[in-house]
Design an enzyme around this catalytic site. Structure first.
Site, PDB file in Angstrom:
ATOM      1  N   SER A  41      44.020  38.640  41.655  1.00  0.00           N
ATOM      2  CA  SER A  41      43.167  38.430  42.826  1.00  0.00           C
ATOM      3  C   SER A  41      42.779  36.969  42.931  1.00  0.00           C
ATOM      4  CB  SER A  41      41.890  39.271  42.712  1.00  0.00           C
ATOM      5  OG  SER A  41      40.990  38.689  41.779  1.00  0.00           O
ATOM      6  N   ASP A  42      42.463  36.536  44.152  1.00  0.00           N
ATOM      7  CA  ASP A  42      41.734  35.287  44.265  1.00  0.00           C
ATOM      8  C   ASP A  42      40.356  35.532  43.659  1.00  0.00           C
ATOM      9  OD1 ASP A  42      41.066  32.680  44.879  1.00  0.00           O
ATOM     10  OD2 ASP A  42      41.838  32.800  46.919  1.00  0.00           O
ATOM     11  N   TRP A  43      39.693  34.476  43.249  1.00  0.00           N
ATOM     12  CA  TRP A  43      38.477  34.591  42.441  1.00  0.00           C
ATOM     13  C   TRP A  43      37.359  35.263  43.259  1.00  0.00           C
ATOM     14  CZ3 TRP A  43      42.358  33.377  39.985  1.00  0.00           C
ATOM     15  CH2 TRP A  43      42.366  32.924  38.672  1.00  0.00           C
TER      16      TRP A  43
END
Length: 727
Positions: free
Chosen positions: A253-255
């Site tokens: 995932s993106d953060w």
């Protein structure tokens, strides 16, 4: 007469078996020996930039390197705060738009290779890059980080970067999958788009990097696509990525970009970063409650282990023990920077003639501003960054007197934190000082443009107007001294209507890395000829840009206090989103030059444009069938005494088609070096697979038979050669 062959066009064909599938039986045995708790531990962040291995089985953690144009400094385990080490510097490579301006497959490969070498020295397994989202509009906060408005150019460079990094031993993580084309409200915007436009424009670079580059990692974006978060979008993560493209690797995932437990893991998400809010204890409970089968968990773990088995871990005692930012990588950064610089206008002021020019006024804060750090998001703590002024001093030495004055006050982090607009009036005192220096100079070098505070992750620019009153300053300088060269330092297009009018020469030099100042000085002084080509259209005004012209961007937000998902990450507010915004991509596939061609809108500088000190002539276009494909060949002649490089471009159009199509589309290109007076026959393959369209009914690529028009030249607006062929 020499013959130049090129490999810069590849078919969009199914990739051969991925290297990730070499250890299947070993991985199956490992998974059988793992407890459920060990499996779950692998599916979420351990620290800010690492995820869990299997300590009991001596399988190392996965270490991530942020970001795509240089290895970020080491951070505290659970915050964005630096560890303040003395061994974690890195090379600042030219940012994405600068790399794309080279149009060079070879140097994109070297770029990825250099990134990998530094990642290995820093103990990293996966680079969070390349960033390959399409530049839908020029004001995007990460335009500087992305490659191009064109999917073919983006895809070819992404493939090369991916191969360069992974052949050296470091996994890439293609980002941001998918349609993360704006920074404003990226954490809760829902992109609505047709399947055809999505596949042909926005997914194409990802597909090419997966199929042709064998990319091992993909990052799910923050936004929604057609109603579903990217981190739990089964159509994106399973149907397209894994089933249609055959991707066997891992998705992170993106953060802070995960929004669910069951939907995320069953849709294809492997690792939640950087914490465990959804894919930690909640996932363990979901498996025990029968909401997620252990077979799904096994599959997600298998996809991670495939990457872990192919990427050799670096012992933590060795990581950050040797210097980074070494000569080899600095050389790559220099070579990329040299080829990225775009000459937009030249009325005989360039190259600088030191026989006539003895006193140069260097005006503008961008002459001395370093661009490795700034704004929100990834930066590089580099050991070296040569500014333009330093580069000029290095090249010119004592031949010319250089007098620097500031000229304007750059937009800085304090201004941004106070939410001030960078479009401000010129500072009268600084302007007066600059005008005085300009009057007494033989030549004015005006350094305009943006910086990393103006162009930043987390927010889009509100305008392409030059900040800090630079237009007013440019007009004042030109009145004081008509012999003025303007250098635009930016990551993306800016409004150059004023500076172009008052300047005898105009140069785009990007956020150009550790060696950017040296490369620029070499171009300005004629040591090398400029050869960069614009990877995106520079519009005359923002209202002409398709997303603005269709009224689909920017979106209206009733409550603008929601912040940004990345910025708010440590406050655990990433899912406190109430208002749903729709981003309707009404222009469909007419992005960038496709729109301007179709709507007959005049632009400041077209896609693919870039002048040279040399003069090139295109002639004798030939097109012949080779198997199922075509061979496009033509003569390219350097009609000057100057050694230079040129980027020849191939576009294809269909005047008669049963479906809607752009006026023309880029389908091939080749960078070639020609000595003064030299002529070469350039050969560029044109693959039928690259001439397909996405058929929504069958959900597949299809080739429409009929006549095509093949056009060749130096930019999308200068195509002197054309010939028809039949599919």
């Amino acid at each position: 007469m020499a013959i130049a062959m090129t490999t810069t066009t590849m078919a969009l064909a199914q990739a051969s078996s991925s290297r990730l599938l070499e250890h299947e039986s070993k991985i199956d045995a490992i998974i059988k020996d793992m407890s459920l708790e060990e499996k779950i531990a692998m599916l979420h962040g351990k620290n800010m930039f690492s995820s869990e291995g299997i300590p009991r089985l001596d399988i190392a953690d996965m270490e991530y390197a942020d970001g795509p144009f240089g290895i970020r400094e080491e951070m505290e385990p659970h915050s964005w705060n630096s560890l303040h080490l003395t061994t974690d510097s890195a090379t600042f490579f030219p940012t994405g738009s600068a790399l794309a301006a080279t149009w060079s497959i070879e140097w994109a490969y070297a770029y990825g290779q250099g990134m990998s070498r530094e990642a290995r020295l820093r103990g990293k397994d996966m680079i969070l890059g390349p960033a390959i989202n399409i530049q839908r509009f020029p004001t995007g906060g990460r335009t500087y980080e992305y490659l191009s408005e064109d999917p073919y150019l983006s895809g070819m460079l992404a493939v090369a970067y991916t191969k360069g990094a992974q052949n050296d031993g470091t996994a890439v993580c293609l980002k941001h999958y998918a349609l993360n084309n704006q920074e404003d409200y990226r954490g809760f915007v829902d992109v609505r788009i047709s399947d055809r436009a999505m596949h042909e424009i926005y997914l194409r670079p990802f597909e090419m990097a997966v199929r042709n580059g064998d990319a091992w990692g993909v990052m799910a974006a923050y936004n929604k696509v057609n109603g579903r978060w990217c981190s739990e979008n089964k159509h994106l993560l399973t149907t397209i990525l894994r089933e249609q493209w055959g991707f066997p690797g891992m998705v992170i995932s993106d953060w802070g970009g995960v929004h669910s437990t069951v939907d995320a893991v069953t849709s294809g998400m492997n690792v939640e970063m950087p914490g465990s809010r959804f894919m930690g204890q909640a996932l363990l409970d979901s498996v025990k409650a029968g909401k997620v089968s252990e077979a799904v968990i096994n599959q997600r773990v298998k996809e991670i282990l495939r990457v872990r088995m192919i990427v050799k871990p670096i012992d933590k005692a060795e990581a950050n023990s040797k210097p980074v930012g070494n000569a080899e990588e600095m050389t790559t950064a220099l070579e990329v920077a040299r080829r990225s610089i775009v000459l937009l206008k030249n009325e005989k002021l360039l190259p600088i003639d030191t026989r006539r020019v003895r006193n140069i006024a260097v005006i503008g804060e961008n002459a001395v501003t370093k661009m490795a750090l700034g704004g929100v998001g990834a930066g590089v703590k580099t050991r070296r960054e040569i500014t333009p002024l330093e580069g000029l001093k290095q090249i010119l030495g004592n031949q010319v007197k250089l007098t620097y004055v500031r000229g304007y006050k750059s937009f800085d982090s304090q201004s941004r934190n106070r939410r001030q607009n960078p479009i401000q009036d010129a500072d009268p005192e600084l302007m007066d000082e600059a005008v005085k220096v300009a009057k007494s100079a033989d030549l004015v070098l005006f350094f305009a443009g943006d910086n990393r505070e103006v162009e930043t992750e987390g927010s889009d620019r509100k305008s392409i107007t030059l900040p800090s009153g630079q237009d007013d300053l440019a007009e004042a300088l030109a009145k004081a001294n008509p012999k003025m060269i303007t250098v635009v330092v930016s990551g993306g297009p800016v409004d150059v209507s004023t500076v172009s009018k008052v300047s005898g020469a105009l140069v785009a030099s990007w956020f150009n890395g550790s060696m950017g100042g040296q490369a620029l000085a070499e171009v300005l002084t004629g040591k090398i000829s400029p050869s960069g080509k614009l990877p995106m259209t520079w519009p005359k005004k923002l209202e002409d840009v398709p997303a603005y012209a269709t009224g689909t961007y920017p979106q209206n937000v009733e409550n603008n206090n929601q912040g940004d998902i990345f910025v708010d990450l440590t406050r655990n507010r990433s899912n406190d989103r109430r208002q749903q915004l729709i981003a309707n991509y009404a222009e469909e596939d007419l992005v960038g030059y496709r729109w301007y061609d179709q709507k007959k809108v005049a632009v400041a500088y077209p896609f693919g444009f870039g002048l040279s000190y040399a003069k090139f002539q295109y002639s004798d276009l030939q097109v012949k069938p080779v198997g199922n494909d075509f061979e496009v060949s033509f003569l390219l002649t350097n009609r000057s005494l100057i050694d230079a490089e040129e980027v020849a471009q191939v576009y294809v159009s269909r005047e008669k088609s049963a479906i809607s199509r752009p006026v023309k589309e880029l389908k091939g290109f080749h960078r070639v070096a020609l000595k003064g007076g030299e002529r070469q026959r350039i050969i560029i393959p044109l693959h039928r697979a690259n001439l397909c369209h996405w058929d929504e009914a069958t959900q597949s690529w299809k080739l429409e038979p009929g006549k095509i028009k093949i056009q060749v030249g130096s930019s999308s607006a200068n195509l002197p050669l054309h010939r028809e062929a039949k599919l």
